[in-house]
Design an enzyme around this catalytic site. Structure first.
Site, PDB file in Angstrom:
ATOM      1  N   HIS A 249      54.137  77.035  44.894  1.00  0.00           N
ATOM      2  CA  HIS A 249      54.013  75.629  44.537  1.00  0.00           C
ATOM      3  C   HIS A 249      54.901  75.260  43.355  1.00  0.00           C
ATOM      4  O   HIS A 249      55.604  74.259  43.386  1.00  0.00           O
ATOM      5  CB  HIS A 249      52.553  75.322  44.205  1.00  0.00           C
ATOM      6  CG  HIS A 249      52.284  73.876  43.943  1.00  0.00           C
ATOM      7  ND1 HIS A 249      52.038  72.976  44.952  1.00  0.00           N
ATOM      8  CD2 HIS A 249      52.257  73.168  42.787  1.00  0.00           C
ATOM      9  CE1 HIS A 249      51.848  71.773  44.432  1.00  0.00           C
ATOM     10  NE2 HIS A 249      51.980  71.865  43.114  1.00  0.00           N
ATOM     11  N   HIS A 264      59.292  72.818  40.527  1.00  0.00           N
ATOM     12  CA  HIS A 264      59.617  72.596  39.119  1.00  0.00           C
ATOM     13  C   HIS A 264      60.596  73.632  38.570  1.00  0.00           C
ATOM     14  O   HIS A 264      60.567  73.929  37.377  1.00  0.00           O
ATOM     15  CB  HIS A 264      58.331  72.609  38.282  1.00  0.00           C
ATOM     16  CG  HIS A 264      57.349  71.550  38.668  1.00  0.00           C
ATOM     17  ND1 HIS A 264      57.542  70.222  38.376  1.00  0.00           N
ATOM     18  CD2 HIS A 264      56.173  71.630  39.336  1.00  0.00           C
ATOM     19  CE1 HIS A 264      56.533  69.518  38.832  1.00  0.00           C
ATOM     20  NE2 HIS A 264      55.691  70.347  39.433  1.00  0.00           N
ATOM     21  N   LYS A 307      60.371  63.222  45.994  1.00  0.00           N
ATOM     22  CA  LYS A 307      59.627  63.639  44.799  1.00  0.00           C
ATOM     23  C   LYS A 307      59.783  62.540  43.764  1.00  0.00           C
ATOM     24  O   LYS A 307      60.837  62.380  43.147  1.00  0.00           O
ATOM     25  CB  LYS A 307      60.180  64.968  44.261  1.00  0.00           C
ATOM     26  CG  LYS A 307      59.487  65.477  42.988  1.00  0.00           C
ATOM     27  CD  LYS A 307      58.092  65.989  43.276  1.00  0.00           C
ATOM     28  CE  LYS A 307      57.483  66.643  42.045  1.00  0.00           C
ATOM     29  NZ  LYS A 307      56.126  67.159  42.289  1.00  0.00           N
TER      30      LYS A 307
END
Length: 373
Positions: A249, A264, A307
């Site tokens: 994730h 990220h 995003k």
């Protein structure tokens, strides 16, 4: 509640006295129950609960082991820490919040140490960025940056380093769509171990372990590494059994309900952009750092999915990101973690995955990311 007066003459005095006593006890019990429940009007508080026995039904916990298992209530240090009147004795494994609580000052000190120790970070000449449009509104999917974010990276210099190389080998081991089960081969599981082995050779991770060892979170390095593997690589279910993990994730990203979730990491971003699978749209935050690692708040589309609000370190080593996120998850699980890097403030938000656990109640990493204004 009591019988009307005209019934009194119909009842024997002894029976009437018993009835009154029973009713009084019922009222007293109800009052006590209300008083007791008033302590728990906020179910995630440790007020009056220090040294309380573990109960799996509780939202959070207030005993000496909650720090080790990362499931303390947010106000544990206030009510059960060294400055409170409800101090906690050390548990059999040596951990005590009264002595081993991680203070805000200690978090800032150790984050500065990790920052200074990141010898594998990129130098200014290693990365050429083209940030282009700075926006204040991120909801629009309009592409306001026609060129790539990463114009160039010295891959041979950076990606040949053992921690970078072992990190990159992990990136093709996952299905990005939530709902598709992850099935690792023996080789892929070995790559997880190799990554952990390589980052543990670095000063960054040795300093993190030393700090957490001194705070009685881990007794041995082997215990620390085993826990890192579970919290980061252990599989849980966002849509289908075993379809997600904290590592996937945070560092790779996932597609869930038509949107990009997580994602990220700057290395993953660069490699996906290089392959034409990711389109950089804009950025809404540029950190104050004048050297790497820096921080960007950015918007992009990945494989056609948007995003809207994203953030990433830029130019940091894999071990540095892994260390900071792990530190914050262990010290401040599910909360904003206030750090400093190069004398600049930095906040990291972590979330625990609460639908499944490992090792008798320890929680997986749900996500971790840099908070941007």
């Amino acid at each position: 509640v009591f019988p009307p007066p005209f019934f009194h003459s119909l009842l024997p005095r002894r029976l009437l006295g018993i009835m009154k006593a029973e009713v009084a006890l019922l009222l007293l019990g109800a009052a006590c129950s209300l008083a007791s429940n008033s302590v728990y009007t906020v179910p995630d508080s440790c007020k009056g609960r220090c040294r309380e026995k573990y109960n799996p039904q509780d939202v959070c916990h207030c005993n000496a082991k909650c720090g080790k298992y990362q499931n303390c209530c947010d106000d544990f240090p206030t009510h059960c820490g060294q400055d409170s009147k409800e101090t906690e004795p050390a548990s059999e494994d040596g951990f005590s919040w009264s002595e081993d609580a991680i203070t805000q000052e200690e978090l800032q000190e150790v984050s500065e140490q990790l920052y200074q120790s990141d010898s594998n970070k990129a130098e200014e000449s290693d990365i050429t960025l083209n940030k282009q449009t700075l926006v204040t509104q991120t909801k629009k999917e309009e592409d306001q940056s026609p060129e790539r974010l990463f114009l160039s990276i010295k891959e041979e210099k950076l990606f040949s380093k053992p921690t970078y190389a072992s990190f990159i080998r992990l990136l093709n081991n996952y299905q990005k769509n939530v709902g598709r089960r992850e099935d690792f081969t023996a080789e892929e599981l070995k790559e997880q171990d190799n990554f952990l082995e390589e980052i543990m050779k670095t000063k960054v991770m040795q300093e993190l372990y030393g700090f957490l060892h001194d705070k009685n979170r881990y007794g041995t390095e082997a215990e620390f590494v085993a826990d890192l593997k579970e919290m980061w690589f252990g599989l849980y279910s966002r849509g289908e059994e075993g379809d997600s993990s904290g590592f996937e994730h945070v560092f790779l990203g996932e597609i869930q309900k038509g949107k990009v979730s997580g994602f990220h990491n700057w290395i993953s971003f660069y490699l996906q952009e290089k392959q034409g699978l990711l389109n950089y749209v804009s950025h809404n935050y540029d950190g104050p750092w004048t050297s790497y690692p820096d921080v960007l708040g950015l918007q992009f589309s990945w494989d056609g999915f948007y995003k809207e609000v994203g953030s990433a370190f830029i130019g940091s080593s894999p071990e540095f990101e892994f260390a900071l996120y792990s530190l914050c998850f262990i010290a401040r699980p599910g909360k904003v973690c206030h750090l400093t890097l190069g004398s600049h403030s930095l906040d990291i938000q972590t979330y625990t995955w609460d639908k499944s656990t490992y090792n008798n109640g320890k929680k997986y990493i749900g996500t971790a990311y840099v908070v941007t204004p």
